[in-house]
Design a protein around this motif. Structure first.
Motif, mmCIF file in Angstrom:
data_model
loop_
_atom_site.group_PDB
_atom_site.id
_atom_site.type_symbol
_atom_site.label_atom_id
_atom_site.label_comp_id
_atom_site.label_asym_id
_atom_site.label_seq_id
_atom_site.Cartn_x
_atom_site.Cartn_y
_atom_site.Cartn_z
ATOM 1 N N ARG A 193 0.700 -1.261 -0.027
ATOM 2 C CA ARG A 193 -0.095 -0.012 0.117
ATOM 3 C C ARG A 193 0.579 1.402 -0.029
ATOM 4 O O ARG A 193 0.131 2.356 -0.415
ATOM 5 N N THR A 194 2.104 1.154 0.442
ATOM 6 C CA THR A 194 2.991 2.249 0.462
ATOM 7 C C THR A 194 3.327 2.833 -0.775
ATOM 8 O O THR A 194 3.644 2.195 -1.868
ATOM 9 N N GLU A 195 3.275 4.295 -0.959
ATOM 10 C CA GLU A 195 3.604 4.644 -2.388
ATOM 11 C C GLU A 195 4.776 5.644 -2.249
ATOM 12 O O GLU A 195 5.539 5.965 -3.233
ATOM 13 N N ARG A 196 5.476 5.809 -0.969
ATOM 14 C CA ARG A 196 6.582 6.577 -0.710
ATOM 15 C C ARG A 196 7.816 5.689 -0.494
ATOM 16 O O ARG A 196 8.990 5.941 -0.527
ATOM 17 N N LEU A 197 7.756 4.596 0.393
ATOM 18 C CA LEU A 197 8.769 3.777 1.148
ATOM 19 C C LEU A 197 9.751 3.346 0.189
ATOM 20 O O LEU A 197 9.443 2.754 -0.694
ATOM 21 N N THR A 198 11.056 3.825 0.280
ATOM 22 C CA THR A 198 12.051 3.288 -0.640
ATOM 23 C C THR A 198 13.196 2.520 0.184
ATOM 24 O O THR A 198 13.998 1.810 -0.414
ATOM 25 N N THR A 199 13.178 2.620 1.314
ATOM 26 C CA THR A 199 14.331 2.045 2.152
ATOM 27 C C THR A 199 13.630 1.332 3.543
ATOM 28 O O THR A 199 12.966 2.141 4.225
ATOM 29 N N LEU A 200 13.909 0.162 3.588
ATOM 30 C CA LEU A 200 13.281 -0.680 4.967
ATOM 31 C C LEU A 200 14.633 -1.158 5.345
ATOM 32 O O LEU A 200 15.126 -2.157 4.715
ATOM 33 N N VAL A 201 14.744 -0.938 6.555
ATOM 34 C CA VAL A 201 15.838 -1.690 7.449
ATOM 35 C C VAL A 201 15.394 -2.589 8.498
ATOM 36 O O VAL A 201 14.592 -1.914 9.454
ATOM 37 N N LEU A 202 15.566 -3.633 8.444
ATOM 38 C CA LEU A 202 14.829 -4.691 9.799
ATOM 39 C C LEU A 202 16.385 -5.338 10.538
ATOM 40 O O LEU A 202 16.215 -6.441 10.655
ATOM 41 N N ASN A 203 17.174 -4.679 10.929
ATOM 42 C CA ASN A 203 18.599 -5.107 11.505
ATOM 43 C C ASN A 203 18.050 -5.789 12.932
ATOM 44 O O ASN A 203 17.395 -5.231 13.422
ATOM 45 N N GLU A 204 18.709 -6.822 13.390
ATOM 46 C CA GLU A 204 18.702 -7.453 14.629
ATOM 47 C C GLU A 204 17.455 -7.509 15.107
ATOM 48 O O GLU A 204 16.794 -7.078 16.307
ATOM 49 N N ASN A 205 16.450 -8.196 14.172
ATOM 50 C CA ASN A 205 15.078 -8.374 14.554
ATOM 51 C C ASN A 205 14.964 -10.121 14.681
ATOM 52 O O ASN A 205 13.718 -10.363 14.965
ATOM 53 N N ILE A 206 15.759 -10.851 14.895
ATOM 54 C CA ILE A 206 15.709 -12.413 15.211
ATOM 55 C C ILE A 206 14.822 -12.751 13.960
ATOM 56 O O ILE A 206 13.564 -13.497 14.178
ATOM 57 N N LEU A 219 6.469 -7.995 0.362
ATOM 58 C CA LEU A 219 7.397 -7.469 -0.736
ATOM 59 C C LEU A 219 7.135 -7.985 -2.094
ATOM 60 O O LEU A 219 7.642 -6.821 -3.110
ATOM 61 N N ARG A 220 6.577 -8.770 -2.337
ATOM 62 C CA ARG A 220 6.510 -9.264 -3.679
ATOM 63 C C ARG A 220 5.584 -8.313 -4.669
ATOM 64 O O ARG A 220 5.513 -8.021 -5.887
ATOM 65 N N ASP A 221 4.596 -7.563 -3.784
ATOM 66 C CA ASP A 221 3.644 -6.633 -4.389
ATOM 67 C C ASP A 221 4.037 -5.370 -4.283
ATOM 68 O O ASP A 221 3.146 -4.261 -4.614
ATOM 69 N N ASN A 222 5.155 -5.025 -3.578
ATOM 70 C CA ASN A 222 5.661 -3.667 -3.470
ATOM 71 C C ASN A 222 6.598 -3.257 -4.680
ATOM 72 O O ASN A 222 7.324 -3.985 -5.204
ATOM 73 N N CYS A 223 6.193 -2.089 -5.072
ATOM 74 C CA CYS A 223 7.068 -1.281 -6.328
ATOM 75 C C CYS A 223 7.895 -0.200 -6.001
ATOM 76 O O CYS A 223 8.157 0.570 -6.968
ATOM 77 N N VAL A 252 12.460 -3.934 -8.277
ATOM 78 C CA VAL A 252 13.178 -2.622 -8.468
ATOM 79 C C VAL A 252 14.135 -2.682 -7.328
ATOM 80 O O VAL A 252 14.715 -1.489 -7.335
ATOM 81 N N LEU A 253 14.517 -3.839 -6.589
ATOM 82 C CA LEU A 253 15.331 -3.414 -5.508
ATOM 83 C C LEU A 253 16.596 -3.369 -6.080
ATOM 84 O O LEU A 253 17.243 -4.214 -6.980
ATOM 85 N N ALA A 254 17.330 -2.473 -5.592
ATOM 86 C CA ALA A 254 18.859 -2.212 -6.091
ATOM 87 C C ALA A 254 19.855 -2.301 -4.964
ATOM 88 O O ALA A 254 20.971 -2.628 -5.256
ATOM 89 N N ASP A 255 19.674 -2.546 -3.719
ATOM 90 C CA ASP A 255 20.342 -2.835 -2.698
ATOM 91 C C ASP A 255 20.067 -3.577 -1.837
ATOM 92 O O ASP A 255 19.026 -3.466 -0.967
ATOM 93 N N LEU A 256 20.572 -4.733 -1.562
ATOM 94 C CA LEU A 256 19.958 -5.847 -0.680
ATOM 95 C C LEU A 256 21.212 -6.361 0.124
ATOM 96 O O LEU A 256 22.518 -6.597 -0.132
ATOM 97 N N ASN A 257 21.154 -6.290 1.648
ATOM 98 C CA ASN A 257 22.047 -6.380 2.474
ATOM 99 C C ASN A 257 21.603 -7.570 3.472
ATOM 100 O O ASN A 257 20.573 -7.867 4.045
#
Length: 404
Positions: A193-206, A219-223, A252-257
């Motif tokens: 549903r988000t139209e603006r979110l470009t960066t998602l960081v989920l570090n240290e979340n087990i 994520l599959r339906d996010n553009c 559209v994912l350009a950076d994956l960590n």
């Protein structure tokens, strides 16, 4: 004498010309003094607005000051009163954005999920909705629906969140740390549903395979998300298999960590296959996983036909076998001879032996593209290390634009 009789003696530390203040100064001081009761800039000439903002008290209610005051002077004062060691460069070069993002972060980190605390938080989010673009939450309560956050902050383009609690002291309980299944499902519902979110960081979340599978449904339906950071979690091969569904031709994912997870050779196979078809990923971080020789081979095979990836970190993955002469290095050498886009590679701490160094040196004699190579903490001879540095420097010199 007449002047002294009318106005009194001038203070000794005030210059004679400043003894009688200009009318504009008196008006500004009066407007600032009564700004709480009459909050408006109406009638104030443009050249005086910053001067007025510098005099207004910083404890005004936010619902009054937020829509009315745009002066960076005022918001710098507000931010400096509440926070230490902050710079606007991290917040769009705006003191106003910095102030509201820090205030919202603090409120969300302290939010306990009780009904009594909801109205105050929603009021703050409603006031700050036009000024918050990125958030970094060091802690956030688990098992709470995230819908309110995305609906209240429509301009949010970067979200860095660690679920659970910090600084618990003697109240330690294992269940209060990390993302829960409910959190993954709640976040997955919002991602399409988000139209603006470009960066998602989920570090240290087990974050494990099952939670990753739930996240992938969103994520599959996010553009919009172009940068995804999943470092320091517990994602293994099954989780990587799910994630690779987001790396198809339409990605559209350009950076994956994926640094510091539990990816083994089977996960490397899924990543290699995804790289063959992917046309968006430009940076991939697999540092501190368990790919081994076989997993490294899969990744490097995938890169032979990849035409987009520019940076690869595969350090600390045990690419060398027991003698440090692994097949992964041979596949890597074959790959760099044909790959025309890879610019930066980190192969450090992989237990690669002297023979592997010779194989790399021979490969880089033909490669003119890679300009950044890290092979530290391997077992290369000094001669090979010097040769590799010289070849990389040659590539850097060739990449620099010449004189016009």
């Amino acid at each position: 004498k007449i002047h002294v009789a009318r106005f009194g003696d001038a203070p000794k530390d005030v210059a004679p010309l400043e003894f009688v203040r200009p009318l504009s100064d008196l008006c500004l001081r009066s407007a600032a003094l009564h700004f709480r009761n009459r909050p408006t800039f109406a009638g104030v000439p443009e050249r005086y607005k910053d001067r007025l903002a510098a005099l207004i008290t910083t404890d005004l209610p936010l619902h009054v000051s937020a829509p009315l005051i745009d002066s960076e002077i005022y918001w710098k004062r507000c931010a400096s009163d509440l926070f230490e060691h902050v710079v606007p460069e991290d917040h769009g070069h705006s003191w106003k954005q910095l102030f509201f993002e820090k205030v919202v972060e603090e409120a969300l980190e302290k939010f306990d999920g009780t009904e009594a605390s909801v109205p105050a938080l929603m009021s703050l989010l409603n006031t700050a909705r036009d000024f918050v673009f990125k958030l970094k939450l060091r802690q956030f309560i688990s098992n709470y629906n995230l819908t309110f956050l995305f609906e209240s902050l429509p301009n949010l383009y970067s979200l860095d969140v660690t679920f659970g609690s910090r600084d618990v002291g003697m109240k330690y309980e294992r269940y209060i740390f990390g993302m829960k299944l409910a959190d993954a499902e709640s976040l997955a519902l919002q991602l399409p549903r988000t139209e603006r979110l470009t960066t998602l960081v989920l570090n240290e979340n087990i974050l494990d395979d099952e939670k990753m599978r739930r996240l992938v449904t969103g994520l599959r339906d996010n553009c919009t998300i172009t940068s995804l950071d999943l470092a320091h979690n517990k994602i293994s091969d099954r989780g990587v298999r799910s994630l690779c569904k987001c790396l198809g031709k339409d990605s559209v994912l350009a950076d994956l960590n994926l640094c510091d997870n539990q990816v083994h050779s089977e996960g490397g196979k899924f990543i290699g296959r995804a790289l063959q078809a992917n046309g968006s990923l430009m940076s991939l971080n697999l540092r501190l996983n368990r790919l081994g020789e076989k997993g490294g081979c899969y990744v490097f095979e995938g890169l032979k036909t990849n035409g987009q990836l520019a940076a690869l970190n595969i350090s600390g993955n045990g690419l060398g076998d027991g003698g440090g002469q692994g097949e992964a290095v041979r596949v890597f050498a074959a790959m760099v001879r044909v790959n025309g886009c890879l610019r930066k590679v980190d192969l450090s701490s992989n237990g690669l032996g002297p023979e592997a160094g010779v194989i790399l040196r021979d490969a880089f004699e033909e490669n003119r593209i890679i300009t950044d190579l890290d092979v530290r903490v391997n077992k290369f001879t000094d001669e090979v290390s010097v040769s590799l540095r010289g070849m990389i420097q040659r590539n850097r010199d060739a990449a620099r634009p010449g004189p016009r």
